[in-house]
Design an enzyme around this catalytic site. Structure first.
Site, PDB file in Angstrom:
ATOM      1  N   CYS A  19      -5.034  12.821  13.241  1.00 53.92           N
ATOM      2  CA  CYS A  19      -5.800  11.602  12.972  1.00 53.92           C
ATOM      3  C   CYS A  19      -5.718  10.703  14.189  1.00 53.92           C
ATOM      4  O   CYS A  19      -5.157  11.097  15.216  1.00 53.92           O
ATOM      5  CB  CYS A  19      -5.311  10.903  11.714  1.00 53.92           C
ATOM      6  SG  CYS A  19      -3.762  10.071  11.940  1.00 53.92           S
ATOM      7  N   ARG A  57      -8.903  -0.477   3.879  1.00 51.25           N
ATOM      8  CA  ARG A  57      -7.958   0.527   3.370  1.00 51.25           C
ATOM      9  C   ARG A  57      -6.593  -0.094   3.095  1.00 51.25           C
ATOM     10  O   ARG A  57      -5.848   0.400   2.251  1.00 51.25           O
ATOM     11  CB  ARG A  57      -7.773   1.643   4.399  1.00 51.25           C
ATOM     12  CG  ARG A  57      -8.951   2.557   4.566  1.00 51.25           C
ATOM     13  CD  ARG A  57      -8.587   3.693   5.486  1.00 51.25           C
ATOM     14  NE  ARG A  57      -7.227   4.147   5.194  1.00 51.25           N
ATOM     15  CZ  ARG A  57      -6.321   4.497   6.101  1.00 51.25           C
ATOM     16  NH1 ARG A  57      -6.613   4.473   7.371  1.00 51.25           N
ATOM     17  NH2 ARG A  57      -5.123   4.882   5.732  1.00 51.25           N
ATOM     18  N   LYS A 115       0.835  -1.211   0.000  1.00 52.82           N
ATOM     19  CA  LYS A 115       0.000   0.000   0.000  1.00 52.82           C
ATOM     20  C   LYS A 115       0.869   1.259   0.000  1.00 52.82           C
ATOM     21  O   LYS A 115       0.656   2.169  -0.797  1.00 52.82           O
ATOM     22  CB  LYS A 115      -0.902   0.004   1.246  1.00 52.82           C
ATOM     23  CG  LYS A 115      -1.574   1.326   1.501  1.00 52.82           C
ATOM     24  CD  LYS A 115      -2.479   1.302   2.714  1.00 52.82           C
ATOM     25  CE  LYS A 115      -1.830   1.550   4.047  1.00 52.82           C
ATOM     26  NZ  LYS A 115      -1.503   2.938   4.381  1.00 52.82           N
ATOM     27  N   ASN A 116       1.858   1.301   0.909  1.00 55.42           N
ATOM     28  CA  ASN A 116       2.612   2.540   1.075  1.00 55.42           C
ATOM     29  C   ASN A 116       3.642   2.792  -0.015  1.00 55.42           C
ATOM     30  O   ASN A 116       4.314   3.820  -0.023  1.00 55.42           O
ATOM     31  CB  ASN A 116       3.233   2.610   2.473  1.00 55.42           C
ATOM     32  CG  ASN A 116       2.149   2.815   3.537  1.00 55.42           C
ATOM     33  OD1 ASN A 116       1.009   3.149   3.206  1.00 55.42           O
ATOM     34  ND2 ASN A 116       2.495   2.606   4.798  1.00 55.42           N
ATOM     35  N   ARG A 143       0.484  14.515  13.489  1.00 54.61           N
ATOM     36  CA  ARG A 143       1.026  14.318  12.143  1.00 54.61           C
ATOM     37  C   ARG A 143       1.117  15.597  11.311  1.00 54.61           C
ATOM     38  O   ARG A 143       0.430  15.731  10.285  1.00 54.61           O
ATOM     39  CB  ARG A 143       0.223  13.241  11.407  1.00 54.61           C
ATOM     40  CG  ARG A 143       0.242  11.915  12.156  1.00 54.61           C
ATOM     41  CD  ARG A 143      -0.511  10.847  11.443  1.00 54.61           C
ATOM     42  NE  ARG A 143       0.237  10.265  10.338  1.00 54.61           N
ATOM     43  CZ  ARG A 143      -0.237   9.302   9.557  1.00 54.61           C
ATOM     44  NH1 ARG A 143      -1.446   8.843   9.747  1.00 54.61           N
ATOM     45  NH2 ARG A 143       0.507   8.824   8.576  1.00 54.61           N
ATOM     46  N   ASP A 159       4.169   0.532  12.312  1.00 55.38           N
ATOM     47  CA  ASP A 159       3.006  -0.119  11.698  1.00 55.38           C
ATOM     48  C   ASP A 159       2.848  -1.582  12.115  1.00 55.38           C
ATOM     49  O   ASP A 159       1.881  -2.237  11.717  1.00 55.38           O
ATOM     50  CB  ASP A 159       3.082  -0.026  10.164  1.00 55.38           C
ATOM     51  CG  ASP A 159       2.836   1.381   9.673  1.00 55.38           C
ATOM     52  OD1 ASP A 159       2.346   2.207  10.464  1.00 55.38           O
ATOM     53  OD2 ASP A 159       3.140   1.661   8.497  1.00 55.38           O
TER      54      ASP A 159
HETATM   55  N1  EPU Z   1       6.433  14.493  11.171  1.00 53.92           N
HETATM   56  C1  EPU Z   1       6.520  15.839  11.481  1.00 53.92           C
HETATM   57  N2  EPU Z   1       6.509  16.731  10.456  1.00 53.92           N
HETATM   58  C2  EPU Z   1       6.403  16.351   9.163  1.00 53.92           C
HETATM   59  C3  EPU Z   1       6.315  14.984   8.859  1.00 53.92           C
HETATM   60  C4  EPU Z   1       6.338  14.065   9.888  1.00 53.92           C
HETATM   61  O1  EPU Z   1       6.605  16.220  12.646  1.00 53.92           O
HETATM   62  O2  EPU Z   1       6.392  17.221   8.275  1.00 53.92           O
HETATM   63  C5  EPU Z   1       6.475  13.499  12.269  1.00 53.92           C
HETATM   64  C6  EPU Z   1       5.171  12.691  12.382  1.00 53.92           C
HETATM   65  O3  EPU Z   1       4.211  13.378  13.147  1.00 53.92           O
HETATM   66  C7  EPU Z   1       5.663  11.430  13.029  1.00 53.92           C
HETATM   67  C8  EPU Z   1       7.057  11.230  12.400  1.00 53.92           C
HETATM   68  O4  EPU Z   1       7.437  12.516  11.932  1.00 53.92           O
HETATM   69  O5  EPU Z   1       5.804  11.618  14.398  1.00 53.92           O
HETATM   70  C9  EPU Z   1       7.139  10.243  11.266  1.00 53.92           C
HETATM   71  O6  EPU Z   1       6.025  10.405  10.402  1.00 53.92           O
HETATM   72  P1  EPU Z   1       6.109  10.130   8.839  1.00 53.92           P
HETATM   73  O7  EPU Z   1       6.034  11.437   8.139  1.00 53.92           O
HETATM   74  O8  EPU Z   1       7.272   9.257   8.522  1.00 53.92           O
HETATM   75  O9  EPU Z   1       4.760   9.355   8.584  1.00 53.92           O
HETATM   76  P2  EPU Z   1       3.899   9.441   7.257  1.00 53.92           P
HETATM   77  O10 EPU Z   1       4.783   9.663   6.115  1.00 53.92           O
HETATM   78  O11 EPU Z   1       2.747  10.357   7.474  1.00 53.92           O
HETATM   79  C10 EPU Z   1       4.067   6.896   6.651  1.00 53.92           C
HETATM   80  C11 EPU Z   1       3.109   5.767   6.418  1.00 53.92           C
HETATM   81  C12 EPU Z   1       2.478   5.367   7.747  1.00 53.92           C
HETATM   82  C13 EPU Z   1       3.600   4.951   8.701  1.00 53.92           C
HETATM   83  C14 EPU Z   1       4.631   6.084   8.848  1.00 53.92           C
HETATM   84  C15 EPU Z   1       5.837   5.719   9.691  1.00 53.92           C
HETATM   85  C16 EPU Z   1       2.379   6.160   4.149  1.00 53.92           C
HETATM   86  C17 EPU Z   1       1.287   6.528   3.227  1.00 53.92           C
HETATM   87  N3  EPU Z   1       2.101   6.184   5.459  1.00 53.92           N
HETATM   88  O12 EPU Z   1       3.294   7.964   7.196  1.00 53.92           O
HETATM   89  O13 EPU Z   1       1.654   4.247   7.480  1.00 53.92           O
HETATM   90  O14 EPU Z   1       3.083   4.646   9.960  1.00 53.92           O
HETATM   91  O15 EPU Z   1       5.105   6.486   7.543  1.00 53.92           O
HETATM   92  O16 EPU Z   1       6.480   4.622   9.169  1.00 53.92           O
HETATM   93  O17 EPU Z   1       3.464   5.830   3.719  1.00 53.92           O
HETATM   94  C18 EPU Z   1      -0.138   2.762   7.816  1.00 53.92           C
HETATM   95  O18 EPU Z   1       0.156   2.228   6.743  1.00 53.92           O
HETATM   96  O19 EPU Z   1      -0.976   2.253   8.622  1.00 53.92           O
HETATM   97  C19 EPU Z   1       0.500   4.021   8.196  1.00 53.92           C
HETATM   98  C20 EPU Z   1       0.018   4.826   9.143  1.00 53.92           C
END
Ligand code: EPU
Length: 434
Positions: free
Chosen positions: A116, A399, A22-23, A121, A307
């Protein structure tokens, strides 16, 4: 609403083929916006997040046609540059359109995702990176309005923390920037590597994906590849089924996977007393008669994935002593603990630390989940529990898990999906009997 009904206590045994990730699929589908023309994507998982992404791309002006697990997607024309609230609210990954739209189209209007079920996030790092490339942003009416009318320019970017979609947004934007971009402290998740591989098939020059320094040499134009691109296997789906095998004292082999992506989980399964065998593209777990306690701390890849935290918690619940699980990525990712407690688990959460005192057994209950991975944990708990478990709000599972019921049934799980209509009929039947 539909629900899952599970009769627990049956050992799972057999092979489960793993679907496309998915990701990986979400950023790759969105990355097609960078190269106008017809794209073909293979091993696309049949998931609600994927169909939501395709409908978002459709609203932008890019129609698609799915046939089996292969997709044709035409990104010739970008008619609109907006990701509206109703789409972003359902799927945060929609924010990934920012980078490609700014790079190819010079403008993007994206609803701010907001918090969320698992945490606040923010997307400040996405914006910081895109601003370094020359984009400007304004916040109006809950929307981020980004502009880059004169194109983007390569830059040196130091991220405050590794972010998966943040890195993906910046890498995508940088492919069409003038000059070279270097991203420091970049996330190293395999999904970022998969996106980079895809971008390079379009003619991009992305180097170092999968390490903490990624270099992108901008090119003037990207073009769709002549061959279909195959999405990598879903390591979290694979890990979820390995946990299901482990807690039911069964023997489950996940096939079509990349075992190195599962190293952190395999280490924990072994620590918990399970036997794990690894082949070229498969991993087999044999559950222990008595699981042992363990400690785990989530961390960016190659650390233990956030995850998989909820699913691993079910092993801790059935272990012979006290385990600890520390969540370092998201501040609110223990929502499953309260539901698992309703099934007989002994879990104490304090801040980002969960202390789990092992129990001999779980008992079935009606439970409801708050997010995708929490739902997966409840299903796993239901498979191990004595008696009947009903999992409500299963739209979360749709999802991210392709054919979850079919795959689990194939290895001997007693699990079924009950539709709204069937529930109505059951209620009528009961009412008639009273
Ligand atoms: N963060 C910030 N600022 C930003 C971006 C991130 O503070 O601009 C923080 C987040 O709040 C969090 C940490 O950095 O504390 C890491 O978040 P990340 O940005 O890596 O998460 P994401 O990109 O929103 C993806 C996956 C998630 C998975 C996370 C961590 C996708 C579409 N989603 O989310 O997947 O948990 O990386 O590995 O790739 C899931 O599949 O169930 C899922 C939630």
């Amino acid at each position: 609403m539909e629900k899952l009904v599970i009769t627990g206590g049956h050992r799972l045994s057999g092979d489960i083929p793993i679907s496309g990730a998915k990701n990986s699929a979400l950023p790759i589908l969105i990355a097609t916006l960078l190269a106008g023309g017809e794209h073909r994507i293979a091993n696309l998982p049949d998931l609600v997040d994927v169909s939501d992404t395709l409908s978002l791309l459709g609203r932008i002006g890019c129609p698609s046609l799915v046939s089996g697990d292969t997709l044709r997607l035409n990104t010739e024309r970008i008619a609109f540059h907006e990701a509206p609230y109703d789409v972003v609210r359902r799927m945060r990954a929609s924010v990934l359109v920012l980078g490609p739209l700014l790079a190819r189209h010079g403008e993007a209007l994206v609803s701010l995702p907001g918090g969320c079920a698992i945490g606040v996030r923010p997307i400040d790092q996405h914006l910081k990176g895109l601003e370094a490339l020359g984009a400007t942003f304004e916040l109006t009416g809950g929307y981020i309005h980004g502009k880059a009318p004169n194109g983007l320019r390569g830059a040196e970017i130091h991220l405050d923390m590794p972010t998966v979609t943040g890195a993906e947004n910046i890498i995508m934007a940088a492919t069409l920037a003038e000059g070279t971009t270097v991203i420091h402290n970049c996330a190293r998740e395999p999904e970022i590597e998969d996106l980079a591989r895809f971008l390079n098939t379009l003619g991009a020059r992305v180097e170092g994906a999968g390490t903490s320094t990624v270099t992108v040499h901008g090119v003037a134009r990207l073009t769709p590849a002549s061959r279909p691109y195959r999405i990598m296997p879903d390591r979290i789906e694979a890990g979820t089924y390995l946990c299901a095998g482990a807690v039911t004292k069964g023997e489950v082999r996940v096939t079509g996977v990349e075992p190195s992506h599962l190293s952190a989980l395999i280490g924990k399964l072994e620590e918990a007393g399970c036997e794990v065998e690894v082949g070229g593209d498969w991993v087999r777990v044999t559950g222990a008669e008595q699981l042992r306690p363990f400690s785990v701390r989530t961390a960016p890849y190659p650390g233990f994935p956030t995850d998989m935290q909820a699913q691993l918690m079910v092993l801790a619940i059935l272990a012979s002593g006290t385990s600890t699980l520390e969540e370092t990525i998201f501040e609110n990712r223990f929502m499953h603990a309260a539901e698992l407690t309703r099934m007989g688990a002994d879990i104490e959460t304090r801040g980002n630390l969960a202390t789990v005192r092992g129990r001999p057994a779980l008992s079935g209950a009606t439970v409801m989940a708050s997010d995708l991975r929490a739902s997966a944990a409840l299903v796993i708990a239901g498979l191990a529990a004595e008696g009947l478990t009903q999992v409500l709000r299963i739209y979360h599972l749709d999802r991210g898990y392709e054919n979850l019921v079919g795959k689990l049934r194939h290895v001997g799980a007693h699990i079924g999906r009950v539709s709204d209509r069937e529930q109505d009929l059951q209620r009528l039947h009961l009412a008639a009997m009273l």
